[in-house]
Design an enzyme around this catalytic site. Structure first.
Site, PDB file in Angstrom:
ATOM      1  N   THR A 266      48.834  12.717  68.090  1.00 11.21           N
ATOM      2  CA  THR A 266      48.357  14.023  67.613  1.00 11.21           C
ATOM      3  C   THR A 266      46.999  13.871  66.930  1.00 11.21           C
ATOM      4  OG1 THR A 266      49.300  13.870  65.390  1.00 11.21           O
ATOM      5  CG2 THR A 266      50.765  14.662  67.140  1.00 11.21           C
ATOM      6  N   CYS A 267      46.390  15.014  66.595  1.00  8.03           N
ATOM      7  CA  CYS A 267      45.057  14.983  65.988  1.00  8.03           C
ATOM      8  C   CYS A 267      45.111  14.710  64.483  1.00  8.03           C
ATOM      9  CB  CYS A 267      44.352  16.308  66.237  1.00  8.03           C
ATOM     10  SG  CYS A 267      44.081  16.573  67.989  1.00  8.03           S
ATOM     11  N   ASP A 268      46.297  14.637  63.908  1.00  9.41           N
ATOM     12  CA  ASP A 268      46.443  14.467  62.463  1.00  9.41           C
ATOM     13  C   ASP A 268      46.207  13.006  62.062  1.00  9.41           C
ATOM     14  OD1 ASP A 268      47.204  14.402  59.855  1.00  9.41           O
ATOM     15  OD2 ASP A 268      49.160  15.349  60.170  1.00  9.41           O
TER      16      ASP A 268
END
Ligand SMILES: Cc1ncc(COP(=O)(O)O)c(C=O)c1O
EC number: 4.1.1.17
Length: 398
Positions: A323-325
């Site tokens: 994910t982009c987190d």
């Protein structure tokens, strides 16, 4: 689910682009058999650790008949599979609707509580039922646990004494005490201290107690966390329980989650990119690697590369999830062949507990393939062979 001899064989055949859960029902059955044979009481599987159908079926096949549920959805799941299972709602705080549905729709008769307010909710919503088993959840030290659960639940001191008396008066059936020493608890003495604390409160309250529930917390093996043999934990519990101020017929319960399922599942991930010592893999914090990322647990890893062998030289790596987190990161270190690169697969072992159970769909990820494998897990707390005499639990590093 398709069957394979090993995680390696599954990768060779499937070459998966999404995380692959390699499930070993034979290890769930071995753990269940060991606990059922060695524990002098009832084993209630803590469904939250891994609610997969294959897990519940393996436990049932082996003879587990009691389930610790913590939500209406878990009641429905277990009751749907096993109409004669015994459900115990061990979450100390439940909505009124959940109490009603558990009691009237799913036949649950055992409820945990740690406050007078919750006792009143249970009595209100079960409408004067005369068949309730009430379990008072005591607050105990989690000092020896790797994941502490003590802040949220549990009643102690004078409040516990009052609650025990009021709960005793409220049920015509059984009164019990329970506690949780924290998850992945490494020290059998934690149970001794908790049982002795329970004994003192029972004497102070002057109540008869019909159930002593020693909760979950039984450990598995992870890198840097090798607990004593499981038999030591049970020996300590049995010894202290025998001396407790409880009725002759008092039953002993345990609610293992992790210990029954941890070793049974590996997650095979694919490397999408390498940047120095950082491997960008296709699973992470919001998928099946919650504890590796959020609390930085180390897990055993092995390279799976179908076409050629990996370098004999090893190096430390960290992971980034898909994910982009930025929180989607596991610092490990994970020790792998130094030439690992994009397109390789990594088997991450010991992820049967709180692995697939925690996965979300965040950021559009969450797809997973599940298969069954017959091979050994990375490590085991239990005898290798089901037919083998249970004997003392072994710490077999596979
Ligand atoms: C009430 C209760 N029982 C049992 C368990 C299972 O614990 P473990 O997986 O550490 O055995 C938990 C875990 O959170 C729990 O909250």
């Amino acid at each position: 689910m398709d069957h394979f001899n090993s995680a390696h064989d599954a990768v060779v055949k499937l070459r998966p682009d999404v995380p692959l859960a390699v499930n070993r029902p034979h290890r769930v059955r071995a753990a269940a058999r060991w606990f059922l044979d060695e524990f002098e009481g009832d084993i209630l599987y803590a469904v939250k650790a891994n609610p997969s159908r294959w897990v519940l079926e393996a436990l049932w096949q082996e003879g587990v008949r009691h389930f610790d549920v913590a939500s209406v959805a878990e009641c429905a799941l277990v009751r749907g599979l096993f109409p004669t299972a015994t459900l115990a709602f061990m979450h100390p705080v439940k909505s009124r609707a959940a109490i009603r549905q558990a009691y009237f729709d799913y036949g649950c008769r055992t409820f945990a509580l740690d406050s007078l307010e919750e006792l009143q909710k249970i009595l209100d919503e079960t409408q004067g039922a005369d068949d309730l088993t009430l379990i008072v959840r005591l607050g105990v030290s989690n000092a020896d646990a790797n994941l502490k659960l003590e802040a949220k639940f549990g009643v102690a001191g004078d409040e516990a004494v009052t609650l025990l008396r009021r709960a005793r008066a409220a049920t015509q059936e059984d009164l019990g005490v329970s506690f949780h020493v924290g998850s992945q608890c490494m020290n059998p003495n934690a149970w001794r201290a908790a049982l002795q604390q329970a004994s003192r409160l029972i004497v102070q309250a002057g109540v008869t107690v019909d159930v002593v529930d020693v909760g979950g917390g039984f450990p598995s093996i992870y890198p840097g966390m090798t607990p004593p043999p499981m038999q030591h934990f049970l020996d300590e519990i049995h010894r202290v329980f025998d001396a407790m101020p409880v009725t002759m017929n008092c039953r002993l319960w345990a609610e293992p989650g992790r210990a029954l399922v941890a070793e049974a599942t590996s997650i095979v991930v694919k490397v999408d990119l390498r940047k120095g010592d950082a491997l960008y893999i296709n699973d992470g914090a919001y998928g099946n690697l919650f504890d590796a990322t959020h609390v930085h647990w180390q897990y055993p890893v092995a390279l799976i590369r179908p076409d050629r062998t990996g370098s004999a030289k090893l190096a430390d790596f960290r992971f980034y999830g898909p994910t982009c987190d930025s929180l989607d990161a596991a610092k490990g270190p994970f020790v792998l062949p130094s030439d690992i690169d994009e397109g390789d697969w990594i088997e991450i072992g010991m992820l049967g507990a709180y692995g697939v159970a925690m996965a979300t769909q965040f950021n559009g990820y969450g797809e997973r393939i599940d298969v069954v494998a017959e091979d050994a897990p990375h490590a085991s707390m239990f005898p290798k062979n089901l037919d083998q005499d249970a004997g003392p639990a072994c710490l077999a590093q596979a």
